[in-house]
Design a protein around this motif. Structure first.
Motif, short mmCIF file in Angstrom:
data_model
loop_
_atom_site.label_atom_id
_atom_site.label_comp_id
_atom_site.label_asym_id
_atom_site.label_seq_id
_atom_site.Cartn_x
_atom_site.Cartn_y
_atom_site.Cartn_z
N VAL A 236 -0.74 8.63 -5.36
CA VAL A 236 -1.83 8.00 -4.61
C VAL A 236 -2.89 7.48 -5.56
O VAL A 236 -3.64 6.55 -5.24
N GLY A 237 -2.92 8.04 -6.77
CA GLY A 237 -3.91 7.61 -7.76
C GLY A 237 -5.32 7.84 -7.25
O GLY A 237 -5.66 8.91 -6.74
N GLY A 280 -8.00 14.79 -13.73
CA GLY A 280 -8.40 13.59 -14.45
C GLY A 280 -9.52 12.78 -13.85
O GLY A 280 -10.24 12.10 -14.59
N SER A 281 -9.75 12.79 -12.55
CA SER A 281 -10.82 11.98 -11.97
C SER A 281 -11.23 12.54 -10.62
O SER A 281 -10.64 13.49 -10.10
N SER A 303 -11.65 17.70 -12.05
CA SER A 303 -12.80 17.13 -12.74
C SER A 303 -14.02 17.10 -11.84
O SER A 303 -15.10 17.53 -12.21
N ASP A 304 -13.87 16.57 -10.64
CA ASP A 304 -15.00 16.42 -9.74
C ASP A 304 -14.48 16.32 -8.31
O ASP A 304 -13.70 15.43 -7.99
N VAL A 305 -14.88 17.25 -7.46
CA VAL A 305 -14.46 17.26 -6.07
C VAL A 305 -15.68 17.02 -5.19
O VAL A 305 -16.66 17.77 -5.29
N ILE A 306 -15.63 15.97 -4.38
CA ILE A 306 -16.73 15.67 -3.45
C ILE A 306 -16.34 16.19 -2.07
O ILE A 306 -15.28 15.83 -1.54
N LEU A 307 -17.18 17.01 -1.49
CA LEU A 307 -16.97 17.53 -0.15
C LEU A 307 -17.94 16.84 0.79
O LEU A 307 -19.17 16.88 0.58
N ASP A 308 -17.41 16.22 1.85
CA ASP A 308 -18.23 15.41 2.75
C ASP A 308 -17.81 15.72 4.19
O ASP A 308 -16.78 15.22 4.66
#
Length: 651
Positions: A236-237, A280-281, A303-308
């Motif tokens: 899915v990239g 990685g992203s 690396s970075d997880v955004i929870l919304d």
């Protein structure tokens, strides 16, 4: 070795496929074989190929071959650097490095990876279960009669595949954990485990048991039930996946997706857990109003997880960065002991924050209650939670003040109680060939040891992580924190503008390369040191005092060859000049011979060492064709406007 290559997976998947029986491909050596149906099915999908009308079903599979098969199936996006002593350039090299970055394959304590060794049945089970993050039901124990012979590290993986109906014992229900796995057995596992693979954008509405693999962006699953495992694959990239009116009673594994990412919409429901392990992203998990996700596990390496949206429980299980968006609510956010140095950026509401490791919590969001263990000592909060519980002697920083718990309440010990805006550096991340290397500052210094890295490694960028967005300033240059910056920016701090970010080029800077600067809204400085140790084949290295080049240490080589291999020493010296206008007097000296010439800075910017060598030849210096001929030469740069000068010596 190459004779085995035709038997590797080809993975020519252009549409959604299901594991129904297919026909078309035939092999002369599978008639009567127990795996004939699965072999034909997956060969028709292009997952496996034979050679000379033969499949070789009972041939053993090597570690490198299984890595290639899994890489082509999962479409991993990020590769680790090659630190394995026995991994040279071969057809499996790229796949092994990508699986290594994804924590699917691991090397041995002696630094090898054994790519051409036959892989055992237990190790194949481990790699496949890691690739899909499979887990056995709680309390499930393998039924294999020789389970006592299965190594401890593999028992969970064998149990997970057995519980899913993907593997069974051989004669008498024995697993034979150390026996080599065959091509037919790998095909059989895929056939039993994977029910659907989506590799084309579109809307899909058919429910299915088993593992569903979404491995292409812009896929929408609509009005379906998922009783098994839904995997959002690496393929899915940084794209999007939509779960529209979906009922997931099993698990969700998120290995791909971007900043807009995995979206739960239109009354979708999840009753199982969600594991996030994208490498990685950034990946974002979004829920529409009214949709609450039960348990989200954020695994090591994210690396970075955004929870919304709305989340019942979020559990951080490794060093990660978690961004809680504005308007987001989390019932419980649990930072486990293995998640030390994680960064929590909170702009939402966290009802209960449980911390069992040192973390950095920033943002203006609300934390109603924080419960810390003694292992959370050293944690930093930008703003004070409404309530804090911690055992005696637990020390944390809130704002610019340090507090120690007496077991009942926190007591301020030092710092300005009214200043809650101090910026704290949590870590510095170096991005090398797409993988990450982190350093936690010690007494204001972050150090990276790159001495053993190969010359070909490329430093893609650096990120300075702080508890809130800030700036880092070096020699008048400023960059933003919490953002990956290109290595060229940091090289510019030391006056370089024409050197690429490969270690081969950076190593001309000497044994170490460093820069020191100030963090805004902080009383602290930050120094970043690179231990790079010049390669034995480097022709020269620099001795730098501050930003000024003071000396160039030379090795013997033809001058034209040396200049083609590294950064021009004269160009580096010119970049060191602090006065970028006016006129400079350059005095060249070698023994008793010397001469002077005047240049504007604009003229100097275009000059190279080759040019100055020609000038020295024209002024009766000895013939110079090799670097050794430059030893003893000094060039003194004096500004006619400021009268400031410095001298570069060639040693």
């Amino acid at each position: 070795m190459n004779k085995r290559l035709p038997f590797l997976a080809a993975l020519i998947i252009a549409v959604a496929i299901t594991t129904a029986k297919a026909s078309g491909v035939t092999y002369s050596d599978i008639d009567g074989h127990w795996a004939k149906s699965a072999i034909e099915t997956w060969s028709n999908y292009g997952i496996f190929e034979g050679s000379d009308e033969k499949f070789g079903p009972d041939e053993p599979v090597t570690r490198g071959e299984l890595a290639v098969i899994l890489d082509r199936l999962m479409k991993y996006q990020v590769a680790a650097k090659n630190t394995y002593s026995d991994l040279s350039d071969n057809f499996y090299t790229g796949a092994i490095l990508k699986l290594s970055a994804a924590d699917v394959i691991k090397g041995y304590p002696d630094g090898t990876i054994a790519p051409e060794a036959r892989i055992s049945r237990k190790d194949a089970a481990v790699m496949i279960s890691r690739a899909f993050c499979l887990e056995a039901p709680e309390g499930y124990m393998t039924k294999m009669t020789d389970s006592a012979e299965i190594a401890g590290y593999a028992k969970g993986s064998v149990a997970a595949l057995e519980a899913a109906g993907c593997i069974s014992g051989r004669n008498g229900g024995r697993f034979y954990p150390t026996a080599a796995v065959t091509r037919a057995e790998i095909v059989y596992i895929f056939d039993k485990m994977i029910s659907k693979i989506y590799t084309a954008a579109g809307i899909y509405t058919e429910s299915s048991n088993g593992v569903i693999l979404v491995n292409m962006p812009e896929v929408t699953l609509k009005n379906i039930t998922v009783p098994g495992t839904l995997v959002v694959g690496p393929g899915v990239g940084d794209g999007n996946v939509y779960l529209d009116s979906v009922n997931v009673t099993g698990r969700i594994v998120i290995l791909g997706g971007g900043t807009d990412s995995v979206k739960f919409i239109n009354n979708s429901k999840v009753t199982g857990s969600i594991t996030v392990k994208k490498v990685g992203s950034t990946v974002r998990i979004f829920t529409e109003d009214g949709i609450e996700l039960p348990t989200v596990y954020i695994d090591d390496g994210c690396s970075d997880v955004i929870l919304d949206g709305e989340f019942t429980k979020v559990q951080v299980e490794g060093d990660s960065s978690v961004n809680v968006s504005s308007g987001t609510s989390i019932g419980t956010l649990y930072v486990t002991p293995s998640a030390a140095n994680s960064v929590i950026k909170n702009s939402g509401t966290i009802t209960n924050l449980k911390i069992e490791a040192k973390v950095f919590v920033s943002g203006t969001g609300t934390i109603e209650k924080a419960v810390l263990t003694g292992s959370a000592t050293g944690s930093t909060f930008e703003n004070r939670p409404d309530s804090v519980e911690a055992p005696g002697d637990t020390k944390i920083t809130i704002g610019n003040s340090v507090y120690v718990s007496d077991g009942i309440e926190l007591k301020k010990t030092e710092g300005d109680h009214n200043d809650k805006n101090k910026t704290v550096v949590s870590s510095v991340t170096l991005y090398i060939n797409g993988s990450e290397m982190k350093a936690e500052p010690q007494n204001g210094t972050a150090t990276f040891d790159l001495k053993s890295n190969p010359d070909g490694d490329i430093i893609n960028g650096i990120k300075i992580s702080t508890n809130k967005d800030s700036t880092y300033t070096v020699n008048g240059f400023s960059i933003s924190t919490n953002k990956q910056e290109p290595m060229s920016t940091f090289l510019a701090f030391a006056g370089f503008s024409n050197i690429d970010a490969s270690l081969k080029r950076i190593r001309v800077l000497g044994g170490t390369f460093s820069f020191a600067g100030d963090i805004s809204d902080s009383n602290d400085d930050l120094t970043v040191i690179f231990k790079i140790k010049p390669d034995e084949d480097s022709y020269y290295s620099y001795d730098i005092n501050g930003t000024e080049l003071k000396a160039v240490t030379l090795k013997d080589a033809v001058i034209s060859t040396a200049l083609a291999e590294g950064c021009d020493p004269a160009a580096r010296a010119i970049k060191s000049l602090s006065h970028k206008s006016g006129t400079y007097t350059l005095k060249f000296t070698l023994g008793a011979v010397s001469f002077e010439e005047n240049y504007t800075y604009a003229q100097l910017e275009t000059k190279s060492l080759s040019y100055f060598i020609d000038r020295m030849k024209n002024n009766k210096f000895k013939s110079m064709t090799r670097l050794n001929d430059l030893k003893g030469v000094t060039i003194k740069f004096t500004s006619q406007d400021t009268l400031k000068s410095f001298t570069v010596s060639f040693q």
